[in-house]
Design an enzyme around this catalytic site. Structure first.
Site, PDB file in Angstrom:
ATOM      1  N   PRO A  86      46.273 -47.299 -77.288  1.00 20.61           N
ATOM      2  CA  PRO A  86      45.442 -48.449 -76.918  1.00 20.61           C
ATOM      3  C   PRO A  86      44.628 -48.922 -78.114  1.00 20.61           C
ATOM      4  CG  PRO A  86      44.461 -46.411 -76.100  1.00 20.61           C
ATOM      5  CD  PRO A  86      45.798 -46.043 -76.689  1.00 20.61           C
ATOM      6  N   VAL A  87      44.811 -50.162 -78.473  1.00 18.23           N
ATOM      7  CA  VAL A  87      44.071 -50.767 -79.585  1.00 18.23           C
ATOM      8  C   VAL A  87      43.524 -52.101 -79.095  1.00 18.23           C
ATOM      9  CG1 VAL A  87      44.195 -51.669 -81.940  1.00 18.23           C
ATOM     10  CG2 VAL A  87      45.547 -49.658 -81.305  1.00 18.23           C
ATOM     11  N   GLN A 135      44.567 -48.088 -70.405  1.00 20.47           N
ATOM     12  CA  GLN A 135      43.430 -47.344 -70.941  1.00 20.47           C
ATOM     13  C   GLN A 135      42.140 -47.900 -70.365  1.00 20.47           C
ATOM     14  OE1 GLN A 135      41.279 -48.972 -73.483  1.00 20.47           O
ATOM     15  NE2 GLN A 135      39.839 -47.260 -73.377  1.00 20.47           N
ATOM     16  N   THR A 163      39.352 -43.040 -71.713  1.00 24.48           N
ATOM     17  CA  THR A 163      38.797 -42.658 -73.009  1.00 24.48           C
ATOM     18  C   THR A 163      37.437 -42.012 -72.796  1.00 24.48           C
ATOM     19  OG1 THR A 163      39.985 -44.387 -74.208  1.00 24.48           O
ATOM     20  CG2 THR A 163      37.995 -43.513 -75.241  1.00 24.48           C
ATOM     21  N   ARG A 172      30.381 -48.108 -87.601  1.00 26.53           N
ATOM     22  CA  ARG A 172      31.479 -48.495 -88.486  1.00 26.53           C
ATOM     23  C   ARG A 172      30.913 -49.432 -89.546  1.00 26.53           C
ATOM     24  NH1 ARG A 172      35.668 -49.193 -83.332  1.00 26.53           N
ATOM     25  NH2 ARG A 172      35.117 -47.146 -82.470  1.00 26.53           N
ATOM     26  N   HIS A 263      39.599 -40.222 -82.286  1.00 22.42           N
ATOM     27  CA  HIS A 263      39.526 -41.687 -82.217  1.00 22.42           C
ATOM     28  C   HIS A 263      39.832 -42.327 -83.573  1.00 22.42           C
ATOM     29  CE1 HIS A 263      38.261 -44.625 -79.061  1.00 22.42           C
ATOM     30  NE2 HIS A 263      38.313 -45.452 -80.100  1.00 22.42           N
ATOM     31  N   GLY A 295      45.962 -39.932 -84.166  1.00 22.70           N
ATOM     32  CA  GLY A 295      45.158 -39.913 -85.377  1.00 22.70           C
ATOM     33  C   GLY A 295      45.955 -39.611 -86.622  1.00 22.70           C
ATOM     34  N   ARG A 298      51.869 -41.333 -89.362  1.00 20.44           N
ATOM     35  CA  ARG A 298      52.392 -42.372 -90.235  1.00 20.44           C
ATOM     36  C   ARG A 298      53.874 -42.213 -90.544  1.00 20.44           C
ATOM     37  NH1 ARG A 298      48.387 -43.909 -88.537  1.00 20.44           N
ATOM     38  NH2 ARG A 298      46.521 -44.698 -89.611  1.00 20.44           N
ATOM     39  N   ARG A 318      47.177 -47.935 -85.419  1.00 21.43           N
ATOM     40  CA  ARG A 318      47.034 -48.885 -86.524  1.00 21.43           C
ATOM     41  C   ARG A 318      48.379 -49.415 -87.037  1.00 21.43           C
ATOM     42  NH1 ARG A 318      42.682 -45.106 -87.808  1.00 21.43           N
ATOM     43  NH2 ARG A 318      40.655 -46.164 -88.075  1.00 21.43           N
TER      44      ARG A 318
END
Length: 368
Positions: A86-87, A135, A163, A172, A263, A295, A298, A318
């Protein structure tokens, strides 16, 4: 006059290449919103470093001429042990946003997780064709959060992901420095206009952080998880668990799956990478509870590492947004194609024919 040839760039060969192409086209504030993390971004860097510390012990003299990356998660079969994480606010990256990403997930045969803060409503996302999980953030307004659960059920979502590590948004610093706000046309489509409008107004900081502080309830407890368990028959996933003791409590509360996650480094800076705790959490919950690692994933090699350490699958966040920014739906398809190809390659070279065999691989950490 000879016309100028306009050819598409060669397909990306790594997710790093996809990220670089996305970085070249995203506005700086949006790029920082997606790429950034909390505080000094220690946990963000640690997620990647911790994965790169894991080395696999391959098996040999096995017939790996036929392999399968297929798996079962929460009662459904998928092409590989991976779900789109979920983004929030996919439309920051591309006008087609979550709809394009969900269509790409459907083509890849993996589930798509629609976020509470998605920029298209859950009904439209679920209609895009992917197996859809929803989510849920624990909103202050009980009626609104229950309405989100019922909407997800009615839309055909097959799992609910709560979450649990965001009582409020972490500090951030990139967003604070940028005074980040949502541009016109990008909203929290699952929430009312009044609830989402604060994310468009910055007062010297991140408007999105201000919005979540107004909307999210920091009072979420195990009693709320137990209540939620009684309110829906959907499989229940908790996202943001790191302590094995919390994992054991989740099983007692009737939770079906856990996302082991800090996260993406975006909450408590200095929180341990989930990959470091996977073996302990697996031991704490046994085999009856599904575990997903989130997390820093890649590559397909990272997926194999997670499986070998006890996960049933992974979430990828991401890189999906990078693919979306780089080339819309086709870009997300490329991200998922790369992960599938890399996982198949790593699986076979490690001497495994199936995901189940991958979970039996031994690992060692750098320096051991």
């Amino acid at each position: 006059m000879t016309p100028v040839s306009r050819t598409r760039p060669a397909p990306a060969l790594t997710l790093g290449e996809v990220e670089a192409r996305a970085a070249a086209v995203l506005p700086p504030g949006v790029r920082d919103f997606v790429a950034g993390a909390a505080g000094q971004e220690l946990s963000l860097a640690a997620n990647r470093a911790a994965l790169d510390e894991v080395f696999l012990v391959p098996r040999v003299l096995r017939d790996v001429s036929v392999r399968s990356t297929g798996c079962e998660l929460l009662g459904s079969q998928f092409a590989m042990p991976l779900a789109v994480a979920p983004v929030a606010y996919h439309r920051l990256a591309h006008p087609d946003g979550e709809l394009a990403a969900a269509r790409a997930a459907a083509a890849a045969g993996v589930p798509f997780t629609a976020a509470t803060l998605s920029s298209f409503p859950v009904e439209e996302i679920a209609a895009a064709g992917a197996t859809t999980w929803f989510q849920l953030y624990w909103l202050k307004d009980r009626a609104r959060r229950l309405d989100l659960v019922r909407r997800a059920e009615a839309a055909g979502c097959t799992a609910l992901m709560l979450t649990v590590d965001v009582p409020w948004m972490g500090r951030r610093l990139r967003d604070i420095r940028n005074g980040f706000t949502l541009p016109a046309g990008v909203t929290a489509a699952n929430l009312t206009e009044a609830a989402g409008s604060a994310a468009h107004r910055a007062n010297g900081g991140s408007a999105v952080a201000g919005h979540t502080a107004l909307t999210f309830a920091p009072s979420l407890t195990w009693a709320d998880v137990e209540e939620l368990r009684t309110l829906t028959a959907l499989p229940l996933i908790l996202k943001g668990v790191l302590d094995p003791a919390d994992a054991a409590l989740a099983v007692r509360a009737g939770v079906d799956a856990l996302v082991v996650s800090n996260h993406g480094g975006r909450q408590l800076d200095g929180a341990v990478p989930g990959v470091r705790l996977l073996p302990e959490i697996r031991q704490a919950v046994g085999e009856g509870c599904r575990l997903l690692l989130d997390g820093g994933i890649r590559s397909g090699l990272d997926v194999l590492r997670a499986l070998a350490l006890g996960a049933d699958g992974v979430l990828v966040g991401r890189p999906v947004v990078w693919g979306l920014a780089a080339d819309g739906e086709a870009g997300v398809r490329r991200v998922l194609e790369l992960l599938a190809a890399e996982l198949d390659d790593a699986l076979g070279l490690a001497g495994c024919r199936t995901v189940a065999e991958a979970r039996a691989l031994r690992t060692v950490r750098r320096g051991e």
